[in-house]
Enzyme design. Structure first.
Site, mmCIF file in Angstrom:
data_model
loop_
_atom_site.group_PDB
_atom_site.id
_atom_site.type_symbol
_atom_site.label_atom_id
_atom_site.label_comp_id
_atom_site.label_asym_id
_atom_site.label_seq_id
_atom_site.Cartn_x
_atom_site.Cartn_y
_atom_site.Cartn_z
ATOM 1 N N SER A 149 0.755 -1.197 0.195
ATOM 2 C CA SER A 149 -0.076 -0.164 -0.127
ATOM 3 C C SER A 149 0.806 1.269 -0.148
ATOM 4 O O SER A 149 1.926 0.985 0.340
ATOM 5 C CB SER A 149 -0.718 0.136 1.324
ATOM 6 O OG SER A 149 -1.148 1.393 1.611
ATOM 7 N N TYR A 162 -2.561 0.120 10.574
ATOM 8 C CA TYR A 162 -2.552 -0.213 8.927
ATOM 9 C C TYR A 162 -1.318 -0.128 8.410
ATOM 10 O O TYR A 162 -0.718 -0.968 7.541
ATOM 11 C CB TYR A 162 -3.543 0.722 8.135
ATOM 12 C CG TYR A 162 -3.905 0.155 6.921
ATOM 13 C CD1 TYR A 162 -2.956 0.890 5.825
ATOM 14 C CD2 TYR A 162 -4.800 -0.962 6.422
ATOM 15 C CE1 TYR A 162 -3.523 0.555 4.572
ATOM 16 C CE2 TYR A 162 -4.874 -1.172 4.992
ATOM 17 C CZ TYR A 162 -4.163 -0.478 4.339
ATOM 18 O OH TYR A 162 -4.545 -0.684 2.804
ATOM 19 N N LYS A 166 1.219 -2.840 6.786
ATOM 20 C CA LYS A 166 1.642 -2.922 5.395
ATOM 21 C C LYS A 166 3.137 -2.291 5.323
ATOM 22 O O LYS A 166 3.673 -2.872 4.354
ATOM 23 C CB LYS A 166 0.675 -1.804 4.709
ATOM 24 C CG LYS A 166 -0.767 -1.946 4.757
ATOM 25 C CD LYS A 166 -0.986 -3.375 3.825
ATOM 26 C CE LYS A 166 -2.303 -3.638 3.603
ATOM 27 N NZ LYS A 166 -2.807 -4.668 3.114
HETATM 28 P P1 NAP Z 1 -11.850 -4.631 0.763
HETATM 29 O O1 NAP Z 1 -12.802 -4.140 -0.566
HETATM 30 O O2 NAP Z 1 -12.162 -4.139 2.015
HETATM 31 O O3 NAP Z 1 -11.812 -6.342 0.538
HETATM 32 C C1 NAP Z 1 -11.054 -7.010 1.506
HETATM 33 C C2 NAP Z 1 -11.566 -8.213 1.356
HETATM 34 O O4 NAP Z 1 -10.762 -9.212 2.595
HETATM 35 C C3 NAP Z 1 -13.097 -8.292 1.615
HETATM 36 O O5 NAP Z 1 -13.522 -9.440 0.806
HETATM 37 C C4 NAP Z 1 -13.021 -8.945 3.098
HETATM 38 O O6 NAP Z 1 -13.884 -9.432 3.579
HETATM 39 C C5 NAP Z 1 -11.762 -9.613 3.062
HETATM 40 N N1 NAP Z 1 -11.224 -9.892 4.418
HETATM 41 C C6 NAP Z 1 -11.231 -9.098 5.626
HETATM 42 N N2 NAP Z 1 -10.738 -9.640 6.551
HETATM 43 C C7 NAP Z 1 -10.608 -11.089 6.266
HETATM 44 C C8 NAP Z 1 -9.866 -12.145 7.050
HETATM 45 N N3 NAP Z 1 -9.837 -12.175 8.241
HETATM 46 N N4 NAP Z 1 -10.034 -13.206 6.248
HETATM 47 C C9 NAP Z 1 -10.477 -13.424 4.990
HETATM 48 N N5 NAP Z 1 -10.909 -12.549 4.076
HETATM 49 C C10 NAP Z 1 -10.971 -11.215 4.829
HETATM 50 O O7 NAP Z 1 -10.370 -4.189 0.154
HETATM 51 P P2 NAP Z 1 -9.766 -3.796 -1.209
HETATM 52 O O8 NAP Z 1 -9.888 -2.236 -1.298
HETATM 53 O O9 NAP Z 1 -10.303 -4.728 -2.230
HETATM 54 O O10 NAP Z 1 -7.968 -4.144 -1.132
HETATM 55 C C11 NAP Z 1 -7.748 -5.535 -1.258
HETATM 56 C C12 NAP Z 1 -6.358 -5.118 -0.360
HETATM 57 O O11 NAP Z 1 -5.520 -4.287 -1.123
HETATM 58 C C13 NAP Z 1 -6.095 -5.167 1.039
HETATM 59 O O12 NAP Z 1 -5.131 -5.960 1.511
HETATM 60 C C14 NAP Z 1 -6.001 -3.188 1.318
HETATM 61 O O13 NAP Z 1 -5.263 -3.148 2.251
HETATM 62 C C15 NAP Z 1 -4.996 -3.436 -0.092
HETATM 63 N N6 NAP Z 1 -4.960 -2.050 -0.688
HETATM 64 C C16 NAP Z 1 -6.296 -1.301 -1.009
HETATM 65 C C17 NAP Z 1 -6.086 -0.353 -1.765
HETATM 66 C C18 NAP Z 1 -7.335 0.633 -2.148
HETATM 67 O O14 NAP Z 1 -7.283 2.016 -2.331
HETATM 68 N N7 NAP Z 1 -8.424 0.074 -2.100
HETATM 69 C C19 NAP Z 1 -4.899 0.514 -1.753
HETATM 70 C C20 NAP Z 1 -3.659 -0.229 -1.465
HETATM 71 C C21 NAP Z 1 -3.769 -1.397 -0.911
HETATM 72 P P3 NAP Z 1 -15.191 -8.576 4.557
HETATM 73 O O15 NAP Z 1 -16.010 -7.734 3.562
HETATM 74 O O16 NAP Z 1 -15.738 -9.858 5.441
HETATM 75 O O17 NAP Z 1 -14.414 -7.436 5.529
HETATM 76 C C1 GCO Z 2 -6.670 5.475 3.891
HETATM 77 C C2 GCO Z 2 -6.824 4.516 2.415
HETATM 78 C C3 GCO Z 2 -5.507 3.879 2.083
HETATM 79 C C4 GCO Z 2 -5.878 2.868 1.021
HETATM 80 C C5 GCO Z 2 -4.443 2.372 0.477
HETATM 81 C C6 GCO Z 2 -3.608 3.293 -0.064
HETATM 82 O O1 GCO Z 2 -7.430 5.456 4.793
HETATM 83 O O2 GCO Z 2 -5.494 6.235 3.815
HETATM 84 O O3 GCO Z 2 -7.656 3.263 3.025
HETATM 85 O O4 GCO Z 2 -5.044 3.158 3.324
HETATM 86 O O5 GCO Z 2 -6.543 1.802 1.210
HETATM 87 O O6 GCO Z 2 -4.029 1.357 1.404
HETATM 88 O O7 GCO Z 2 -2.432 2.878 -0.704
#
Ligand code: NAP
Ligand code: GCO
Length: 277
Positions: A149, A162, A166
């Site tokens: 992230s 977080y 990360k």
């Molecule tokens: P999201 O929409 O919150 O989806 C996360 C998924 O993980 C959901 O299906 C969630 O299910 C599942 N999950 C949570 N806790 C779990 C557990 N203990 N065991 C199994 N599954 C679990 O997140 P996203 O935006 O798609 O992000 C996916 C990944 O990329 C995350 O690791 C996030 O930190 C990372 N990321 C996201 C962004 C962004 O901007 N979106 C940027 C950088 C990194 P529930 O609905 O039950 O919680």
């Molecule tokens: C926040 C956001 C970020 C993104 C992502 C950025 O609250 O700043 O949720 O953490 O999810 O991780 O790369």
């Protein structure tokens, strides 16, 4: 004669994407299927979410296997991998995608809240990697892709747990590379910028007067592309890191952020609000 694009194919590979009923995980898994993966496996923490995910995959013509599995539960993780290896002979690609975030000022965050984020976002990837590694060693190789992230590099208010998770996941990525790279196992990470998914929805909600959320404006001003990423933006990188095309890349976090990490940012007040367009 095989062409260069064949290097990006996943034919015959079994891919497990954690937490992939929706969001980025679903996008990665669908892209893997399109790139030729033999089987898509995903998990989520409730049967309701798994069923939702199965419907999403079926709608796209993908015969995925879904498991109710909490990535913080070592027994559930071990049972999932045992079942997949028994059915399909391997987990060739693991994407440690499952993650949560709690946006709470550090002085107000409880130990339990801290530990929950660390458990899902850092211990979970450790447990899942630990369980797939023996099979990868037996078969002579594999791919592990972690979900890092912007917070693997930068801090911000209210996301201490977080960011710590990360940041730790960045180093776990490098350590798996260091410990298992000699066995043709590549462990890299995807470092998304700010992507429009359910996880970031609260940061993009329109205000009562219809204006942009202050954080939405802030991120657009920090991003040269002046937009949030979409899940489609990350599909190509996920396939690349899962494919033979990246066999000599190891221990890297590949940031896909629209330029945020390269840019000092502009005055948010200078941004044109979408509704003015
Ligand atoms: P999201 O929409 O919150 O989806 C996360 C998924 O993980 C959901 O299906 C969630 O299910 C599942 N999950 C949570 N806790 C779990 C557990 N203990 N065991 C199994 N599954 C679990 O997140 P996203 O935006 O798609 O992000 C996916 C990944 O990329 C995350 O690791 C996030 O930190 C990372 N990321 C996201 C962004 C962004 O901007 N979106 C940027 C950088 C990194 P529930 O609905 O039950 O919680
Ligand atoms: C926040 C956001 C970020 C993104 C992502 C950025 O609250 O700043 O949720 O953490 O999810 O991780 O790369």
């Amino acid at each position: 004669m095989a062409g260069i694009l064949d290097k990006f194919r996943l034919d015959g590979r079994v891919a497990w994407v954690t937490g992939a009923s929706y969001g980025l995980g679903l996008a990665y898994a669908v892209a893997f299927a399109e790139a030729g993966a033999k089987k898509i496996v995903f998990n989520d923490i409730s049967q309701e979410l798994v069923d939702k995910g199965l419907a999403e995959y079926r709608q796209r013509g993908i015969d995925a296997d879904g498991y109710v599995c909490d990535v913080t539960d070592e027994r559930q993780v071990a049972e999932l991998v045992e079942d997949v290896e028994e059915k399909y002979g391997a987990v060739d690609i693991l994407v440690n995608n499952a993650g949560i975030i709690k946006r709470i000022p550090m002085t107000e965050m409880t130990k339990e809240q801290w530990e929950q984020v660390i458990s899902v976002d850092l211990t979970g990837p450790f447990l899942c990697a630990k369980v797939v590694l023996p099979g990868m060693l037996r078969r002579g190789g594999g791919k592990i892709i972690n979900a890092c992230s912007m917070m693997s590099e930068l801090g911000r208010e209210t996301v201490s747990a977080y960011a710590a998770a990360k940041g730790g996941l960045k180093m776990l990525t490098k350590n798996i590379c260091s410990e298992y790279g000699q066995y043709n196992i590549q462990c890299n990470a995807i470092g998304p910028g700010y992507i429009a998914t359910p996880q970031t929805a609260p940061l993009r909600e329109r205000q009562a007067d219809g204006s942009m959320h202050p954080f939405d404006r802030f991120i657009r001003a920090k991003t040269p592309a002046q937009r949030w990423g979409e899940t489609e933006d990350l599909e190509g990188l996920a396939v690349f890191l899962a494919s033979p095309a990246s066999d000599f890349i190891n221990g890297q976090v590949v940031y896909i952020d629209g330029g945020i990490l390269a840019y000092i940012g502009q005055d948010p007040s200078q941004l044109r609000d979408e509704k003015e367009e």
